[in-house]
Design an enzyme around this catalytic site. Sequence first.
Site, PDB file in Angstrom:
ATOM      1  NE  ARG A  86      -3.902  -0.502  10.069  1.00  0.00           N
ATOM      2  CZ  ARG A  86      -2.816   0.031   9.498  1.00  0.00           C
ATOM      3  NH1 ARG A  86      -2.836   1.238   9.019  1.00  0.00           N
ATOM      4  NH2 ARG A  86      -1.716  -0.680   9.405  1.00  0.00           N
ATOM      5  NE  ARG A 107       2.270  -4.070  11.567  1.00  0.00           N
ATOM      6  CZ  ARG A 107       3.199  -3.851  10.641  1.00  0.00           C
ATOM      7  NH1 ARG A 107       4.373  -4.452  10.717  1.00  0.00           N
ATOM      8  NH2 ARG A 107       2.946  -3.047   9.634  1.00  0.00           N
ATOM      9  CE  LYS A 132      -2.207  -0.800   3.902  1.00  0.00           C
ATOM     10  NZ  LYS A 132      -1.533  -2.027   4.367  1.00  0.00           N
ATOM     11  NE  ARG A 190       6.682   0.337  10.079  1.00  0.00           N
ATOM     12  CZ  ARG A 190       5.504   0.361   9.446  1.00  0.00           C
ATOM     13  NH1 ARG A 190       5.443   0.852   8.209  1.00  0.00           N
ATOM     14  NH2 ARG A 190       4.412  -0.086  10.009  1.00  0.00           N
ATOM     15  NE  ARG A 243       7.539  -2.355   5.948  1.00  0.00           N
ATOM     16  CZ  ARG A 243       6.229  -2.083   6.037  1.00  0.00           C
ATOM     17  NH1 ARG A 243       5.532  -1.827   4.944  1.00  0.00           N
ATOM     18  NH2 ARG A 243       5.626  -2.087   7.197  1.00  0.00           N
TER      19      ARG A 243
HETATM   20  P1  AMP Z   1       1.148   1.352   8.923  1.00  0.00           P
HETATM   21  O1  AMP Z   1       2.323   2.205   8.639  1.00  0.00           O
HETATM   22  O2  AMP Z   1      -0.043   1.711   8.090  1.00  0.00           O
HETATM   23  O3  AMP Z   1       1.466  -0.110   8.877  1.00  0.00           O
HETATM   24  O4  AMP Z   1       0.718   1.667  10.441  1.00  0.00           O
HETATM   25  C1  AMP Z   1       1.593   1.406  11.524  1.00  0.00           C
HETATM   26  C2  AMP Z   1       0.819   1.405  12.838  1.00  0.00           C
HETATM   27  O5  AMP Z   1       0.187   2.686  13.042  1.00  0.00           O
HETATM   28  C3  AMP Z   1      -0.320   0.403  12.925  1.00  0.00           C
HETATM   29  O6  AMP Z   1       0.122  -0.896  13.292  1.00  0.00           O
HETATM   30  C4  AMP Z   1      -1.185   1.041  14.018  1.00  0.00           C
HETATM   31  O7  AMP Z   1      -0.607   0.884  15.282  1.00  0.00           O
HETATM   32  C5  AMP Z   1      -1.084   2.525  13.657  1.00  0.00           C
HETATM   33  N1  AMP Z   1      -2.116   2.904  12.668  1.00  0.00           N
HETATM   34  C6  AMP Z   1      -1.925   3.347  11.399  1.00  0.00           C
HETATM   35  N2  AMP Z   1      -3.082   3.598  10.776  1.00  0.00           N
HETATM   36  C7  AMP Z   1      -4.056   3.317  11.675  1.00  0.00           C
HETATM   37  C8  AMP Z   1      -5.479   3.358  11.632  1.00  0.00           C
HETATM   38  N3  AMP Z   1      -6.140   3.746  10.524  1.00  0.00           N
HETATM   39  N4  AMP Z   1      -6.142   2.971  12.746  1.00  0.00           N
HETATM   40  C9  AMP Z   1      -5.512   2.593  13.866  1.00  0.00           C
HETATM   41  N5  AMP Z   1      -4.181   2.517  13.977  1.00  0.00           N
HETATM   42  C10 AMP Z   1      -3.450   2.873  12.891  1.00  0.00           C
END
Ligand code: AMP
Length: 222
Positions: A92, A175, A18, A164, A131
């Site tokens: 999400r 996750r 994404k 990360r 990654r």
């Molecule tokens: P990502 O970079 O999209 O994988 O997001 C990393 C982390 O940020 C996720 O595992 C959540 O802890 C938090 N996060 C990001 N987007 C959301 C969302 N829309 N709702 C809730 N937590 C989020």
Amino acid sequence: MSNKHLNVVLLGPPGSGKGTQAELLRDRLGFVHYSTGEVFRDHIKRQTTVGLEVQEYVTSGKLVPDEVVLEAANAFVSEHVLDKVVFDGFPRTIPQAEGLDRVLEAHEQKVDYCVLIDLEDDEVVRRLSARRQCRKCNRIFNLTFSPPKSEGVCDACGGELYQREDDREETIRDRLAVYHEQTEPLVEYYRDRFVLERVDGAIGRDRVFAELRKLLVPDDED
Ligand code: AMP
């Protein structure tokens, strides 16, 4: 290329590409990229009030509470009503999707497309463990598919590459469980609204992007 506003949600498990696709949409097709994950990581880096509030969730791979996410997202949407926006990692949960619909509706807009980038769990784990991301410009690399030219260094800006904290194997499994439980119901949510499209995430970055381009700018010549 027309400047007409367009709202595109990218849906898919962590590691499905994404973020990478959203960056391509930004760089090549003029979209504004909204990544809640990047917004939160930036807050954490700067240790702001929001950063301190969300830190625990983000590093352990749990979802940040909907109210916090929606507050940030509402402000963003209101500032970008004239733009083509790609939402990456948001919404999400169902309440977040409903919240996004509400704020878009207030601006007489809607989600125009939700593209599911599909990928199997085992492939997710394989990809995420490899990654790496640049600390400075956030560019994403993969040690298997798209390694940096020089180890540990960003090709684009020379910044330091890091893994990360939530890309470690134990957290990846958590996750994925969160994704299946809380985010996957959005597939049906958007299917019911007739805006769902599916792309196979396993076909590789360039072919996924070609599919997105065909869908989002069908009149584009190249
Ligand atoms: P990502 O970079 O999209 O994988 O997001 C990393 C982390 O940020 C996720 O595992 C959540 O802890 C938090 N996060 C990001 N987007 C959301 C969302 N829309 N709702 C809730 N937590 C989020």
